[in-house]
Design a protein around this motif. Structure first.
Motif, mmCIF file in Angstrom:
data_model
loop_
_atom_site.group_PDB
_atom_site.id
_atom_site.type_symbol
_atom_site.label_atom_id
_atom_site.label_comp_id
_atom_site.label_asym_id
_atom_site.label_seq_id
_atom_site.Cartn_x
_atom_site.Cartn_y
_atom_site.Cartn_z
ATOM 1 N N GLY A 109 0.665 -1.295 0.046
ATOM 2 C CA GLY A 109 -0.048 0.106 -0.101
ATOM 3 C C GLY A 109 0.960 1.321 0.055
ATOM 4 O O GLY A 109 1.994 1.190 0.499
ATOM 5 N N LYS A 110 0.194 2.319 -0.620
ATOM 6 C CA LYS A 110 1.067 3.572 -0.525
ATOM 7 C C LYS A 110 0.188 4.826 -0.032
ATOM 8 O O LYS A 110 0.714 5.750 0.411
ATOM 9 N N ALA A 111 -1.130 4.561 0.376
ATOM 10 C CA ALA A 111 -1.848 6.018 0.618
ATOM 11 C C ALA A 111 -1.591 6.210 2.056
ATOM 12 O O ALA A 111 -1.040 5.302 2.939
ATOM 13 N N GLY A 112 -1.890 7.301 2.553
ATOM 14 C CA GLY A 112 -1.720 7.677 3.770
ATOM 15 C C GLY A 112 -0.325 8.496 4.198
ATOM 16 O O GLY A 112 0.600 8.518 3.177
ATOM 17 N N ASP A 514 -6.053 7.773 5.830
ATOM 18 C CA ASP A 514 -7.167 8.762 5.870
ATOM 19 C C ASP A 514 -8.711 8.072 6.049
ATOM 20 O O ASP A 514 -8.827 7.106 5.658
ATOM 21 N N PRO A 515 -9.017 8.644 7.213
ATOM 22 C CA PRO A 515 -10.548 7.888 7.586
ATOM 23 C C PRO A 515 -11.593 8.043 6.453
ATOM 24 O O PRO A 515 -11.512 8.999 5.644
ATOM 25 N N PRO A 516 -12.536 7.165 6.397
ATOM 26 C CA PRO A 516 -13.611 7.303 5.569
ATOM 27 C C PRO A 516 -14.440 8.493 5.877
ATOM 28 O O PRO A 516 -14.707 8.862 6.907
ATOM 29 N N THR A 517 -15.146 9.019 5.040
ATOM 30 C CA THR A 517 -16.240 9.957 5.305
ATOM 31 C C THR A 517 -17.572 9.232 5.557
ATOM 32 O O THR A 517 -17.705 8.376 4.778
ATOM 33 N N LEU A 518 -18.030 9.567 6.500
ATOM 34 C CA LEU A 518 -19.192 8.926 7.002
ATOM 35 C C LEU A 518 -20.395 9.928 6.618
ATOM 36 O O LEU A 518 -20.574 11.001 6.731
ATOM 37 N N LYS A 519 -21.664 9.055 6.310
ATOM 38 C CA LYS A 519 -22.846 9.763 5.963
ATOM 39 C C LYS A 519 -24.024 9.566 6.657
ATOM 40 O O LYS A 519 -24.360 8.380 7.083
ATOM 41 N N TYR A 520 -24.604 10.536 7.410
ATOM 42 C CA TYR A 520 -25.856 10.520 8.117
ATOM 43 C C TYR A 520 -27.122 10.931 7.456
ATOM 44 O O TYR A 520 -26.989 11.165 6.074
ATOM 45 N N GLY A 521 -28.186 11.082 8.031
ATOM 46 C CA GLY A 521 -29.450 11.058 7.155
ATOM 47 C C GLY A 521 -29.889 12.579 7.173
ATOM 48 O O GLY A 521 -29.124 13.328 7.385
ATOM 49 N N CYS A 844 -0.498 5.052 18.609
ATOM 50 C CA CYS A 844 -0.490 5.391 17.112
ATOM 51 C C CYS A 844 -1.794 5.638 16.672
ATOM 52 O O CYS A 844 -2.850 5.295 17.258
ATOM 53 N N PRO A 845 -2.087 6.817 15.879
ATOM 54 C CA PRO A 845 -3.185 6.979 15.358
ATOM 55 C C PRO A 845 -4.205 5.811 15.032
ATOM 56 O O PRO A 845 -3.534 5.204 14.381
ATOM 57 N N ALA A 846 -5.418 6.148 14.909
ATOM 58 C CA ALA A 846 -6.217 4.921 14.171
ATOM 59 C C ALA A 846 -6.252 5.144 12.804
ATOM 60 O O ALA A 846 -5.856 6.286 12.250
ATOM 61 N N GLY A 847 -6.125 4.002 12.169
ATOM 62 C CA GLY A 847 -5.664 3.865 10.952
ATOM 63 C C GLY A 847 -4.442 3.576 10.412
ATOM 64 O O GLY A 847 -3.776 3.514 9.372
ATOM 65 N N THR A 848 -3.277 3.383 11.543
ATOM 66 C CA THR A 848 -2.003 2.918 11.326
ATOM 67 C C THR A 848 -1.824 1.538 10.815
ATOM 68 O O THR A 848 -2.631 0.689 11.560
ATOM 69 N N VAL A 849 -1.069 1.430 9.613
ATOM 70 C CA VAL A 849 -0.826 0.191 9.212
ATOM 71 C C VAL A 849 0.510 0.032 8.910
ATOM 72 O O VAL A 849 1.199 0.940 9.001
ATOM 73 N N THR A 853 -1.747 -4.795 2.532
ATOM 74 C CA THR A 853 -2.145 -5.197 1.351
ATOM 75 C C THR A 853 -2.154 -4.000 0.491
ATOM 76 O O THR A 853 -1.753 -2.869 0.583
ATOM 77 N N THR A 854 -2.972 -4.187 -0.671
ATOM 78 C CA THR A 854 -3.045 -3.071 -1.618
ATOM 79 C C THR A 854 -3.930 -1.875 -0.697
ATOM 80 O O THR A 854 -4.966 -2.280 -0.105
ATOM 81 N N ASP A 855 -3.989 -0.828 -1.573
ATOM 82 C CA ASP A 855 -4.812 0.327 -0.860
ATOM 83 C C ASP A 855 -6.156 0.119 -0.684
ATOM 84 O O ASP A 855 -6.813 0.525 0.232
ATOM 85 N N ASP A 856 -6.763 -0.434 -1.721
ATOM 86 C CA ASP A 856 -8.125 -0.687 -1.804
ATOM 87 C C ASP A 856 -8.689 -1.782 -0.529
ATOM 88 O O ASP A 856 -9.769 -1.236 0.203
#
Length: 940
Positions: A109-112, A514-521, A844-849, A853-856
C-alpha cells in the motif's frame, strides 16, 4: 485471499498498547509471513516454488510428522477436508487450485501519511546447524496399575518435571548439550541423540515423601512410587537453511518451516518455564503483583514468540497478565471468593446454599494444595496435589472404616492420628483424586497457581486496570523485560547457537490511512463527517435511516424503593429526547410502565405486552420492550433475550438501573444507537466516494464475518458455537446473523454452507424487494474469518472456502471470493517515535498500518471499522467480525432459562463417558431465532 490465490491477510496491528487486557492471544505480525517489515525494505525478490515442486538444494526432504502447532492446540481441533463436500460434479478439489500458503504478496500500500514507529520486536540470529526433532510419548504407571496397566495424559507441569528429571538425573550423558521440550509431544535437540535406530525408551520412578494428614494405607501405596515411561523417536532433521530461504522469499511455507519456528519458540521458552508459572506463550513472576480480592491476585508476565519477518527473524516480546489464586489457607481463598466472613459460612448446616457450594467447587477444582496441620512440622511435605471436588458434609459427619474395622469420622481420625482437634469440623472438606478427605483448615495453596477459569465480571475492571499501561510505559516495560528474559545467559540458547539482540526495539515505517467520510441522514446539520482521532459524536445528526417505534413498554425489575415511578418517568423522558434527536419516530410518548419481580420474567413480559395491547384498544403488541435491571442480573438478561429474540421476535433493550438514574444525554444517545438498528434502522454509512471498492454499484458486495466460541478449559460435554454475520444492504451497514451449535472445540465451521446459502438468498431478496436494485446477484463476497491460528490457514482453504463456493452456486451466483483472516489477539504493538505523531492516549493514530495489502483492501477494511452500530468511534476490527463475536457469546440465549443446562463461563466438569450424551442434549435443545429476529440486528 482471493479464490485461487494463497496470500493470507491480517487485520491492522494497531498500537493500542493501552487497550490490552488479559493474557495469551494468538500472535501475529505486521507482514506475511508474520512480522513487521524492516524499515523501508522492499518486498523480497523471487517467488516461492509451489508445494508440489522438489525441495531446493540443501533443504531436508518433507517430513511425515511436523511439530504440533501450539496455536492450533490452544484453539481447538481443526477439521480436515471432507471428501463428501468435494464431489466431482460440484466444486473442483481445492488442492488443485491452492498450491501453497504464504506466497509473496502482490503489492504494498501507498496511501496515507508516513511515520516512524517502534515495535515490540528484537532481532535474533537463527541457528547455523541442524536441529533434531523427536516425538515424545510420556505415560505414568502407578503401582496398583501393574495388574491392569493403563496410560493417561499427564499435565504439562508434570511432564516438564519428568523431562527435567530425565535430562538432569536419569540420563545426563545422553542429553548433553541440553535438549528442549514443549511439555506435550515435541523435543528438539542441537545434536542427534545417541539412540539405536533413532528411538529409545526410558523408565524410572519418582518417589514422593510421606505427607501428614493421610491414612497409613495412602502412605504405603505411595512408597511404591510411580513409574514413568518416556519414549523418544527421531521424526525429522531441521535444516536452518530452510528458514533462511523462507525469510528471503525463496522457500515455500511447507511443513519444515512451521516446525523450525516451533523449535525456536521452544528453545527461548525453556529457561523461564523451568522456573516460573507459565501458560502456552507467557510466563509470570511475582515481581509486580496486585491483590484484587475474592481470593485472587494478579501477576505481571512476559509474552515471547519467534516471528519470521521479511529478511530476518524476530522475537515478539510483550507484557501480559495472569490471575493467580491467592496463596495461603484455602479457607481464606474460599471465603474471599464467596464474599463471606468467618469459616462457618462454609458449612451447609449453617446455611451455605447448594448453588454457592457448586460455584466454589468449580472455582477450586484442579487447584493444587499442600496439607499442613496447624502447629505441626511440614518438613516432610509431599508435592502439592490437585483438588477433585468438595464434600457435601463436614468432617464431623463424614466417616470411613479403618484397617482394624473401626469406623471413625474424619474429625475423629485427625484427633486420634495427628493429635489435632479441628476448629471447624462442620465446614465442607477437600476430596483428592485418591479419595482422601482433608479438612479445609489443614489445606494451603502454594504460590504461583494460574487461575484458568473465567474471571468474575466484577473483577474485570481490576484486571484491566492492572494490565493497562500507556504506550510509553508499556514500551519501557518491554525493554526492561530483557533483563528478566535474560537471553544472553540461557544455556539452551547457547547450545542451539541462537543470539538475541539487546539493542532497542525494532524500528519500522508505518502509514496512517485517511479515515472514510461517514454519511448521516436527512435533517442533519452536518450530513457528512470525517472522524478525527477515530471518534465523532451524534450532536446535530440524524440516523441515516431512522426506525419507528410503534408501541413500546417499560418493565422495571428493580425494587421500587431503589427506582421509583418518578425516576422511571424521568428515564422515559430522557430516552424520548434522545430518540427524537436522532430522527427516530415514536408513536407513543407515554408507554406502559410495569413493575414486577425478576423471578417471573416470562409471565411479566407477557403481561406487559397484553397491557400495551389493552392501552391501544387491541391490535399488535409492542415492537420494543425496555427493561430496567438491578446491578447483578446476568440470569435475568438471558431469560429476557430468550423471550425477545427466540420466542416472540420483539426487540428488547436492557438498561441497568444505577446507570439510568441521573444519566446524562450521552448515555441515552448511546442506548439509541442500539435501539435504532434493533428495529431495522441504519445509523450511519460510509460515503460511497470515500470507499469506492466497497460501494461500487457495478460490483455489489456481500461482506461476511464468521467466528467460533469454544467452551471453557476443562469443560466437557459443552458444545462450540459458530456465528455468521453479513450485510443485506448495498451500503454494507445493515447486518443479519445466524448462530449454530457444533462439536466441542472443533475449529472449522460445519454449517458454513447452510448459513451462507441462506444469507445470500436474504441478500438477493432485500436487494430486489427493499432497495429495488437489479440485478440482485452480488459480484463479490468478502469473508472475514476470526478465530483462526496460522497453523489452520490451509484448513480454512480446504474446508471452508469450498463451502462458500457451494453457497454461491446454490443461489446461482457467480462472485469472486476474498477471504481474510483477522488476528485480533496478537501481541504486536506499535509505538510512535515522536510525540506529535501520537493521539491523545499516546497510541499510534487510528488507521495506522504497516504494509499489509493494496490500498483498496486496506481502505475498505478500515471503513468497516467505522460502521460498528454500537459506538461513534472506530473499532479495532471490521464491524461484521465484531458482530460475529457478539453473536457467539450470546449463544446461551438460545436455550430456555428454565432448562437444565449449565452455560456459565466457568464450565461444567463431567466424566468423559457422560460428555457425549450431554453434547447431544445441547444440540437438541438449541432453539433457532424467531423469524422476525432473523431480519434484524437483534445482537447489538
Amino acid at each position: 485471499m482471493s479464490s485461487g490465490a494463497a496470500a493470507s491477510i491480517r487485520s491492522r496491528s494497531g498500537g493500542d498498547g493501552s487497550r490490552e487486557g488479559g493474557t495469551g492471544g494468538r500472535p501475529s505480525g505486521g507482514d506475511s509471513p508474520g512480522g513487521p517489515s524492516p524499515s523501508g525494505s522492499p518486498p523480497p525478490s523471487g517467488s516461492p516454488p509451489p508445494s508440489g515442486s522438489p525441495p531446493p538444494s540443501g533443504s531436508p526432504p518433507p517430513s511425515g510428522t511436523s511439530a504440533r502447532d501450539e496455536r492450533s492446540s490452544s484453539r481447538g481441533v481443526g477439521r480436515p477436508a471432507d471428501a463428501s463436500h468435494n464431489s466431482a460434479d460440484q466444486v473442483p478439489r481445492i488442492d488443485k487450485i491452492i498450491t501453497t500458503i504464504g506466497v509473496k504478496r502482490p503489492s504494498y500500500g501507498k496511501a496515507g501519511r508516513s511515520l516512524k514507529v517502534w515495535t515490540n520486536h528484537f532481532q535474533m540470529k537463527i541457528p547455523g546447524t541442524n536441529i533434531y526433532h523427536y516425538d515424545v510419548k510420556l505415560t505414568e504407571r502407578v503401582w496398583i496399575e501393574i495388574i491392569s496397566p493403563t496410560g493417561k495424559t499427564l499435565p504439562i507441569r508434570l511432564n516438564m518435571e519428568i523431562f527435567k528429571r530425565l535430562q538432569f538425573d536419569v540420563a545426563p550423558d545422553v542429553f548433553t548439550p541440553r535438549a528442549v521440550y514443549d511439555g506435550r509431544k515435541n523435543v528438539f535437540a542441537a545434536r542427534e541423540l545417541p539412540f539405536p535406530s533413532g528411538s529409545q525408551e526410558f523408565s524410572f520412578t519418582l518417589t514422593d515423601t510421606t505427607s501428614s494428614g493421610e491414612t497409613a494405607e495412602d502412605g504405603e501405596r505411595r512408597r511404591g512410587g510411580k513409574i514413568y515411561k518416556v519414549r523418544l523417536k527421531l521424526v525429522a532433521t531441521i535444516n536452518p537453511e530452510v528458514l533462511s530461504r523462507f525469510l528471503q522469499g525463496t522457500q515455500s511455507h511447507d511443513n519444515a518451516v512451521p516446525t523450525a519456528i516451533t523449535a525456536l519458540n521452544v528453545v527461548i521458552r525453556m529457561e523461564p518455564v523451568m522456573h516460573y508459572p507459565f501458560n502456552v506463550r507467557s510466563f509470570f513472576t511475582n515481581r509486580e503483583t496486585a491483590d484484587i480480592g475474592a481470593g485472587m491476585v494478579l501477576w505481571r508476565g512476559y509474552f515471547q514468540s519467534v516471528r519470521p519477518a521479511i529478511g530476518r527473524m524476530l522475537i515478539n516480546v510483550d507484557i501480559s497478565t495472569a490471575v493467580m489464586y491467592m496463596p495461603g489457607p484455602i479457607i481464606d481463598v474460599a471465603l474471599g471468593f464467596l464474599k463471606q466472613r468467618g469459616p462457618h459460612a462454609l458449612s451447609l448446616r449453617r446455611g451455605l446454599p447448594d448453588r454457592e457450594l457448586i460455584r466454589l467447587q468449580r472455582h477450586l477444582s484442579g487447584v493444587r494444595i499442600n496439607i499442613e496441620i496447624p502447629g505441626q512440622s511440614s518438613a516432610a511435605r509431599r508435592p502439592a496435589r490437585p483438588i477433585k471436588k468438595l464434600t457435601r458434609a463436614g468432617a464431623d459427619e463424614l466417616s470411613f472404616t479403618m484397617r482394624d474395622g473401626q469406623t471413625v469420622t474424619v474429625a475423629q481420625y485427625f484427633e486420634m492420628t495427628h493429635n489435632y482437634k479441628l476448629r471447624w469440623p462442620d465446614i465442607v472438606c477437600i476430596e483428592l483424586a485418591s479419595g482422601a478427605i482433608i479438612p479445609m483448615e489443614c489445606c494451603t495453596l502454594p504460590e504461583g497457581q494460574i487461575m484458568r477459569k473465567q474471571v468474575p465480571p466484577d473483577k474485570m475492571k481490576d484486571v484491566l486496570k492492572f494490565a493497562t499501561k500507556r504506550p510509553p510505559q508499556r514500551l519501557q516495560s518491554i525493554r526492561e523485560a530483557l533483563d528478566v528474559l535474560n537471553y544472553g545467559q540461557s544455556e539452551y540458547l547457547k547450545h542451539f547457537g541462537m543470539e538475541v539482540s539487546s539493542n532497542a526495539a525494532v524500528e519500522s515505517s508505518a502509514r496512517v490511512l485517511d479515515p472514510p467520510t461517514l454519511k448521516y441522514g436527512q435533517g442533519s446539520r452536518q450530513p457528512t463527517i470525517t472522524p478525527r482521532d477515530g471518534a465523532w459524536n451524534m450532536v446535530d445528526k440524524k440516523f441515516y435511516r431512522p426506525a419507528t417505534i410503534k408501541r413500546w413498554v417499560v418493565v422495571v425489575y428493580e425494587r421500587e424503593q431503589q427506582f421509583n415511578m418518578g425516576t422511571a418517568r424521568a428515564m422515559v423522558r430522557n430516552l424520548l429526547d434522545a430518540l427524537v434527536a436522532a430522527g427516530m419516530v415514536v408513536n407513543d410518548n407515554d408507554p406502559v410502565i410495569l413493575y414486577d419481580r425478576p423471578q417471573r420474567i416470562y409471565d411479566s413480559l407477557q403481561t406487559a405486552g397484553k397491557r400495551c395491547i389493552e392501552k391501544h384498544g387491541g391490535g399488535a403488541g409492542p415492537n420494543l420492550m425496555v427493561i430496567v435491571l438491578p446491578e447483578s442480573s446476568a440470569d435475568y438478561y438471558q431469560a429476557i433475550k430468550h423471550f425477545g429474540d427466540i420466542q416472540r421476535g420483539v426487540a428488547t433493550q436492557c438498561l441497568k438501573s444505577y446507570k439510568c438514574k441521573g444519566a446524562n444525554k450521552q448515555y441515552f444517545s448511546n442506548v439509541v444507537l442500539k435501539i435504532n438498528v434493533k428495529l431495522g434502522g441504519i445509523n450511519v454509512i460510509p460515503d460511497a466516494r470515500s470507499v469506492p471498492a466497497l460501494t461500487d454499484p457495478k460490483n455489489p458486495t456481500i461482506v461476511m464475518g464468521a467466528d467460533i466460541m469454544h467452551p471453557a478449559p476443562g469443560a466437557h460435554g459443552r458444545p462450540s458455537f459458530t456465528a455468521l454475520v453479513g450485510n443485506l444492504d448495498h451500503e454494507t451497514a445493515k447486518y443479519v446473523a445466524d448462530c449454530r451449535v457444533q462439536t466441542s472445540r472443533q475449529e472449522m465451521i460445519d454449517d458454513l454452507e447452510s448459513m451462507a446459502t441462506a444469507h445470500i438468498a436474504m441478500y438477493k431478496k432485500y436487494r430486489t424487494g427493499v432497495e429495488k436494485k437489479f440485478p440482485a446477484d452480488p459480484k463479490r463476497l468478502i469473508f472475514y474469518r476470526d478465530g483462526v491460528s496460522e497453523g489452520e490457514f490451509k484448513t480454512v482453504l480446504d474446508y471452508e472456502l469450498p463451502q462458500l463456493k457451494r453457497a454461491l452456486a446454490n443461489n446461482n451466483v457467480e462472485a469472486k471470493i476474498t477471504l481474510l483472516v483477522v488476528s485480533k489477539g496478537h501481541h504486536v504493538r506499535f509505538f510512535p517515535q515522536k510525540r506529535e505523531d501520537a493521539d491523545r492516549s499516546e497510541n499510534c493514530p487510528a488507521g495506522t498500518v504497516n504494509g499489509f495489502t493494496t490500498d483498496d483492501l486496506q481502505s475498505l477494511t478500515f471503513a468497516l471499522c467505522h460502521v460498528y452500530a454500537r459506538s461513534t468511534r472506530s473499532v479495532s476490527v471490521p464491524a461484521p467480525v465484531y458482530y460475529a463475536d457478539i453473536v457467539c457469546s450470546r449463544a446461551k440465549n438460545h436455550y430456555s432459562p428454565e432448562g437444565d443446562f449449565d452455560l456459565t463461563e466457568s464450565g461444567t466438569h463431567l466424566e468423559l463417558s457422560d460428555a457425549g450424551h450431554q453434547l447431544e442434549a445441547y444440540r437438541a435443545n438449541f432453539k433457532p431465532l424467531h423469524d422476525q429476529s432473523k431480519k434484524l440486528m437483534y445482537f447489538t
